[in-house]
Design a protein around this motif. Sequence first.
Motif, mmCIF file in Angstrom:
data_model
loop_
_atom_site.group_PDB
_atom_site.id
_atom_site.type_symbol
_atom_site.label_atom_id
_atom_site.label_comp_id
_atom_site.label_asym_id
_atom_site.label_seq_id
_atom_site.Cartn_x
_atom_site.Cartn_y
_atom_site.Cartn_z
ATOM 1 N N LEU A 132 0.836 -1.202 0.000
ATOM 2 C CA LEU A 132 0.000 0.000 0.000
ATOM 3 C C LEU A 132 0.869 1.250 0.000
ATOM 4 O O LEU A 132 0.605 2.200 -0.750
ATOM 5 C CB LEU A 132 -0.922 0.005 1.218
ATOM 6 C CG LEU A 132 -1.778 1.264 1.406
ATOM 7 C CD1 LEU A 132 -2.758 1.428 0.253
ATOM 8 C CD2 LEU A 132 -2.517 1.226 2.735
ATOM 9 N N GLN A 161 -9.863 1.130 -3.287
ATOM 10 C CA GLN A 161 -9.499 0.027 -2.405
ATOM 11 C C GLN A 161 -10.242 0.136 -1.079
ATOM 12 O O GLN A 161 -10.452 1.227 -0.558
ATOM 13 C CB GLN A 161 -7.993 0.015 -2.132
ATOM 14 C CG GLN A 161 -7.122 -0.217 -3.341
ATOM 15 C CD GLN A 161 -5.652 -0.326 -2.957
ATOM 16 O OE1 GLN A 161 -5.321 -0.714 -1.839
ATOM 17 N NE2 GLN A 161 -4.786 0.028 -3.887
ATOM 18 N N ASN A 163 -9.042 -0.654 1.858
ATOM 19 C CA ASN A 163 -7.897 -1.001 2.693
ATOM 20 C C ASN A 163 -7.965 -0.214 4.000
ATOM 21 O O ASN A 163 -7.972 1.016 3.984
ATOM 22 C CB ASN A 163 -6.591 -0.685 1.949
ATOM 23 C CG ASN A 163 -5.382 -1.317 2.611
ATOM 24 O OD1 ASN A 163 -5.229 -1.288 3.818
ATOM 25 N ND2 ASN A 163 -4.510 -1.910 1.792
#
Length: 376
Positions: A132, A161, A163
């Motif tokens: 990332l 994303q 994330n």
Amino acid sequence: MAAEASSRLKQLEGQLELARHLRLTRQTTQATPLLVELLAEDVPEEIQRSALLELALVAQDENDLPRAQQVYAQFVQKWPGDPRVPEVLLRQGLLFRRMGLNNLALAKFYSVMTAALVLKTDHFEYYQRLVLQAQIDIAETHYLSGRFSEAAEFYTRLLRQNNPFLNRPLVQYRLIRSLAAVGRHDEAASQAYDFLERYPDAPEQPEVRFLLAGSLKQLGRNSEALQQVLKLLTEQRARTADRPDVWAYWQRRTGNEIANQLYREGDYTKALDIYLTLAQLDPSPAWQLPVLYQVGMTYERLQQPQLAAETYQRILDRSGELGTHATPGLQALVQMAKWRLDFVQWQSRAELALRRLAPPVQASVTPLESALPATP
């Protein structure tokens, strides 16, 4: 023999810890020889690996970036299967970017992702964060290189994303800046509206509102732009208490830029709204007098000479507050205000004199009886 080996290992580990302590306390000249000793062939490989990484960090701390790159490259070449390789590659990318070698930096950031996929390890979360970070740094490198279209593309991918480690407000803020920089103002405005709704307390909030106002102005949505400027200028002090300098900067920059654009385009009413609000931001004469001068000029354009004259007179009345240390710019502004006041007053007297000299306008309306039909 085993006892001797164990004792030597403890000695080497202690030397490594001492060198690390010396580096962390900025005593790099003492740390370097200790680390070089630990690179000898008879030193266990794990100690060598850690010592080489410490040596690279010493070079970084000394700002010897080429030397740090050389040491990191040596580590990757000698131990390509080490689980720390992806992090080393990331560090190399950041160093290349500091050196202004952005293409090499991008290559290293892409290598981080490849290396993390190849390595077999149980530390999934650690590598997920490294990947990332590499993706973020790819976007940042494009951004810092002025390649805003590419940056916007990568920031958009990051926001897609889900994330949990992603700093979404920061990424969206960078995306807004990139979109505005390449003139994609529809998208910039949409992202800015979304950002302000999601993150009202974000430290980037005042700049995002500035970018939103600018994009709306470029799109010809002047009324919306004016609303955003006035919102920024009238934010309650409770919202600005933590970062007063930051808020003051963006309030003044936003107000000045948008008001001046509106003034140049002849939208004097909206420009006046902003100038009058700007004047309330700071009571100091160094701030207020230039703003008041713009207010006076705007009143002139709006055909309100009396209000213009009153505004210029306010400047002259407060000029004494500048003291003897007024900048040449402020001194010149006071002189221009005096000249404008004299001109407005002369113009008003001239127009009044012309009206007195002009002959009365005779009515040219046909009398009512002449419009009546004749009596038979």
